[in-house]
Structures are given as C-alpha cells and as structure tokens.
Design a protein around this motif. Structure first.
Motif, PDB file in Angstrom:
ATOM      1  N   ARG A  40       0.837  -1.212   0.000  1.00  0.00           N
ATOM      2  CA  ARG A  40       0.000   0.000   0.000  1.00  0.00           C
ATOM      3  C   ARG A  40       0.866   1.253   0.000  1.00  0.00           C
ATOM      4  NH1 ARG A  40      -5.067  -0.644   0.371  1.00  0.00           N
ATOM      5  NH2 ARG A  40      -5.475   1.477   1.036  1.00  0.00           N
ATOM      6  N   PHE A  41       0.286   2.339  -0.523  1.00  0.00           N
ATOM      7  CA  PHE A  41       0.974   3.625  -0.474  1.00  0.00           C
ATOM      8  C   PHE A  41      -0.032   4.745  -0.241  1.00  0.00           C
ATOM      9  CE2 PHE A  41      -0.225   3.314  -4.902  1.00  0.00           C
ATOM     10  CZ  PHE A  41      -0.556   4.616  -5.262  1.00  0.00           C
ATOM     11  N   THR A  42       0.477   5.835   0.330  1.00  0.00           N
ATOM     12  CA  THR A  42      -0.322   7.029   0.605  1.00  0.00           C
ATOM     13  C   THR A  42       0.398   8.228   0.030  1.00  0.00           C
ATOM     14  OG1 THR A  42      -1.054   6.041   2.681  1.00  0.00           O
ATOM     15  CG2 THR A  42      -1.400   8.385   2.432  1.00  0.00           C
ATOM     16  N   VAL A  43      -0.346   9.110  -0.640  1.00  0.00           N
ATOM     17  CA  VAL A  43       0.222  10.314  -1.249  1.00  0.00           C
ATOM     18  C   VAL A  43      -0.302  11.545  -0.526  1.00  0.00           C
ATOM     19  CG1 VAL A  43       0.433  11.655  -3.379  1.00  0.00           C
ATOM     20  CG2 VAL A  43       0.241   9.177  -3.498  1.00  0.00           C
ATOM     21  N   SER A  44       0.620  12.421  -0.126  1.00  0.00           N
ATOM     22  CA  SER A  44       0.266  13.714   0.460  1.00  0.00           C
ATOM     23  C   SER A  44       1.084  14.785  -0.239  1.00  0.00           C
ATOM     24  CB  SER A  44       0.575  13.735   1.958  1.00  0.00           C
ATOM     25  OG  SER A  44      -0.180  12.771   2.634  1.00  0.00           O
ATOM     26  N   PHE A  45       0.557  15.994  -0.290  1.00  0.00           N
ATOM     27  CA  PHE A  45       1.294  17.118  -0.870  1.00  0.00           C
ATOM     28  C   PHE A  45       0.661  18.410  -0.404  1.00  0.00           C
ATOM     29  CE2 PHE A  45      -2.000  15.958  -3.824  1.00  0.00           C
ATOM     30  CZ  PHE A  45      -2.525  17.166  -4.249  1.00  0.00           C
ATOM     31  N   GLU A  46       1.353  19.494  -0.675  1.00  0.00           N
ATOM     32  CA  GLU A  46       0.864  20.812  -0.281  1.00  0.00           C
ATOM     33  C   GLU A  46       1.169  21.791  -1.400  1.00  0.00           C
ATOM     34  OE1 GLU A  46       1.492  23.927   3.422  1.00  0.00           O
ATOM     35  OE2 GLU A  46       2.219  21.873   3.598  1.00  0.00           O
ATOM     36  N   LEU A  47       0.262  22.709  -1.620  1.00  0.00           N
ATOM     37  CA  LEU A  47       0.486  23.775  -2.588  1.00  0.00           C
ATOM     38  C   LEU A  47       1.007  24.991  -1.837  1.00  0.00           C
ATOM     39  CD1 LEU A  47      -2.811  23.365  -4.630  1.00  0.00           C
ATOM     40  CD2 LEU A  47      -0.594  22.337  -5.078  1.00  0.00           C
ATOM     41  N   LYS A  48       2.057  25.603  -2.367  1.00  0.00           N
ATOM     42  CA  LYS A  48       2.654  26.782  -1.740  1.00  0.00           C
ATOM     43  C   LYS A  48       2.351  27.996  -2.610  1.00  0.00           C
ATOM     44  CE  LYS A  48       5.091  24.562   1.469  1.00  0.00           C
ATOM     45  NZ  LYS A  48       4.919  24.715   2.871  1.00  0.00           N
ATOM     46  N   ALA A  49       1.734  28.996  -2.008  1.00  0.00           N
ATOM     47  CA  ALA A  49       1.378  30.223  -2.736  1.00  0.00           C
ATOM     48  C   ALA A  49       2.270  31.369  -2.279  1.00  0.00           C
ATOM     49  CB  ALA A  49      -0.079  30.577  -2.479  1.00  0.00           C
ATOM     50  N   THR A  50       2.722  32.162  -3.232  1.00  0.00           N
ATOM     51  CA  THR A  50       3.476  33.358  -2.878  1.00  0.00           C
ATOM     52  C   THR A  50       2.512  34.370  -2.253  1.00  0.00           C
ATOM     53  OG1 THR A  50       3.087  34.381  -5.021  1.00  0.00           O
ATOM     54  CG2 THR A  50       5.095  33.047  -4.794  1.00  0.00           C
ATOM     55  N   LYS A  51       3.068  35.360  -1.590  1.00  0.00           N
ATOM     56  CA  LYS A  51       2.246  36.389  -0.945  1.00  0.00           C
ATOM     57  C   LYS A  51       1.386  37.109  -1.988  1.00  0.00           C
ATOM     58  CE  LYS A  51       3.560  38.615   2.994  1.00  0.00           C
ATOM     59  NZ  LYS A  51       4.402  39.489   3.793  1.00  0.00           N
ATOM     60  N   GLN A  52       1.974  37.367  -3.145  1.00  0.00           N
ATOM     61  CA  GLN A  52       1.257  38.071  -4.218  1.00  0.00           C
ATOM     62  C   GLN A  52       0.090  37.218  -4.738  1.00  0.00           C
ATOM     63  OE1 GLN A  52       3.776  39.047  -7.516  1.00  0.00           O
ATOM     64  NE2 GLN A  52       2.310  40.458  -8.411  1.00  0.00           N
ATOM     65  N   TYR A  53       0.329  35.904  -4.916  1.00  0.00           N
ATOM     66  CA  TYR A  53      -0.723  35.021  -5.416  1.00  0.00           C
ATOM     67  C   TYR A  53      -1.832  34.866  -4.365  1.00  0.00           C
ATOM     68  CZ  TYR A  53      -2.914  31.307  -8.100  1.00  0.00           C
ATOM     69  OH  TYR A  53      -3.805  30.571  -8.835  1.00  0.00           O
ATOM     70  N   SER A  54      -1.457  34.801  -3.069  1.00  0.00           N
ATOM     71  CA  SER A  54      -2.455  34.741  -1.992  1.00  0.00           C
ATOM     72  C   SER A  54      -3.347  35.976  -2.010  1.00  0.00           C
ATOM     73  CB  SER A  54      -1.765  34.638  -0.629  1.00  0.00           C
ATOM     74  OG  SER A  54      -1.013  33.466  -0.537  1.00  0.00           O
ATOM     75  N   GLN A  55      -2.735  37.128  -2.242  1.00  0.00           N
ATOM     76  CA  GLN A  55      -3.515  38.368  -2.311  1.00  0.00           C
ATOM     77  C   GLN A  55      -4.464  38.363  -3.507  1.00  0.00           C
ATOM     78  OE1 GLN A  55      -3.939  40.748  -0.112  1.00  0.00           O
ATOM     79  NE2 GLN A  55      -2.550  39.675   1.264  1.00  0.00           N
ATOM     80  N   SER A  56      -3.994  37.825  -4.641  1.00  0.00           N
ATOM     81  CA  SER A  56      -4.870  37.778  -5.821  1.00  0.00           C
ATOM     82  C   SER A  56      -6.047  36.830  -5.591  1.00  0.00           C
ATOM     83  CB  SER A  56      -4.092  37.383  -7.074  1.00  0.00           C
ATOM     84  OG  SER A  56      -3.764  36.015  -7.054  1.00  0.00           O
ATOM     85  N   ILE A  57      -5.819  35.738  -4.826  1.00  0.00           N
ATOM     86  CA  ILE A  57      -6.925  34.839  -4.478  1.00  0.00           C
ATOM     87  C   ILE A  57      -7.925  35.568  -3.590  1.00  0.00           C
ATOM     88  CG2 ILE A  57      -7.548  32.777  -3.146  1.00  0.00           C
ATOM     89  CD1 ILE A  57      -4.976  31.470  -4.112  1.00  0.00           C
ATOM     90  N   ARG A  58      -7.402  36.300  -2.617  1.00  0.00           N
ATOM     91  CA  ARG A  58      -8.276  37.018  -1.680  1.00  0.00           C
ATOM     92  C   ARG A  58      -9.102  38.090  -2.397  1.00  0.00           C
ATOM     93  NH1 ARG A  58      -6.671  38.587   4.321  1.00  0.00           N
ATOM     94  NH2 ARG A  58      -8.720  39.205   5.008  1.00  0.00           N
TER      95      ARG A  58
END
Length: 194
Positions: A40-58
């Motif tokens: 068996r295997f398990t996959v995990s990951f995380e997306l990293k957003a720059t401060k500028q990209y976080s602001q554009s999402i907001r």
C-alpha cells in the motif's frame, strides 16, 4: 489571403497565450510525498502560494482548483500508462460583507464544506492535501510507477463557447504538474526509488 488572416489572428491572440506562464510562478507543489507500507501507499502534498498570489486569491472573492492525483506506470519508450487516479475540486469563497470565509472540497464521493474565521486558516486548509490518494498495488504487474499531481484553475468569466472557438486562447489561468520519484513494485513489496 488566408495566410495573412491566420497570421493576424495569431498576432492578436499571442499576448493571451504568452501570459499563462506568469501566473504559474505564484503557486508551486511541495511533494508529492509517498509513504509505503507493504503493497500500500499514501500520497500527500501541499500547494505553496506566494504572498502576491495569496492576495490575488483574496481579491478574486471566489476560486476553484481542479486537482488530479494520478498513478502511472512508466514504460520508457512507450507513453506512460494511466492506472488510476482521483480528482478533487476545491472551492474557496469570501463574503466581505459578512466577513465569512468558506471552503469546499469534493473528491467524487464526499463533499466537505467548512467555514473559517480568518483567510489564512482557510488558505492553509485549501492548499493542503493530506492522504490525497491511498491505494494498494496488489493486482498490478511488477514495474516502475509514479504519481503525478496536476493542479488547474480555470479563468473566470471565459465562456466555454469562446474557448471552443478560439482554441489558442488559454482556458486556465494556472496549470502546474509535478511527479513523484519512481515507485518500484516487485509484486510483493513497494518501495520508493531514491
């Protein structure tokens, strides 16, 4: 005459096509991290957003990501073979009047809907994928496999009719991919190639 028309259309659309890569620099994939136990295997990951990209999402008030976590068999000379996968649809919405932050996640079976007090906690949940794919290799042929994570975010306000007519016009404001190290399956035990 036809050649001139095609050239003019391409020159008009070129700024739209070339702007796709600029947004990709705002988000990166950390991982995928593979944990194995027997077959068996398990996959995990995380997306990293720059401060500028976080602001554009907001500032956009709503955002939707389609995230694909797919297992492939590596063939070398031949195109790699898709084995199985999972699709996540993550949505984020902000109501500035009520000061509410709402996140949604659908994995094809379960729809999860969460409310958050702050934008930072919403963004952390929105970009984290813990145990995104849990599978067993039992029944698969021995060989080299890998997991590929693909993240897409569609442009808002672009109708599907326009995107179908103008095939050169990008439909995603973001599309990034990242593959894991090879998974070596001998028919009994799965291990990650180092």
């Amino acid at each position: 005459m036809v050649k001139k028309t095609v050239v003019i259309i391409l020159l008009i659309l070129f700024p739209f096509v070339s702007s796709v890569g600029a947004e990709e620099k705002g988000l990166t994939i950390s991982g995928p991290f593979i944990k194995t136990e027997g077959a068996r295997f398990t996959v995990s990951f995380e997306l990293k957003a720059t401060k500028q990209y976080s602001q554009s999402i907001r500032q956009s008030l709503t955002k939707e990501f389609n995230v694909y976590v797919d297992l492939f068999r590596h063939w070398g000379i031949w195109p790699d073979e898709f084995i199985k996968g999972k699709k996540y649809v993550r949505t984020l919405s902000i109501d500035p009047i009520k000061k509410e932050f709402v996140g949604g996640s659908f994995d094809g079976e379960v729809y999860l809907y969460k409310r958050f007090k702050g934008f930072e906690s919403l963004l952390k949940w929105f970009l984290t994928f813990d145990k995104a794919l849990e599978e067993s290799m039992v029944g698969l042929e021995p060989g080299r496999y890998y997991v590929k994570v693909t993240v897409e975010s569609k442009k808002s306000g672009l109708s599907s009719l326009i995107s179908n007519i103008l095939i050169l016009l990008p439909v995603h404001d973001l599309k990034i991919e990242k593959s894991s190290p090879y998974l070596l399956w001998d028919g009994k035990i799965l291990r990650v190639e180092r």
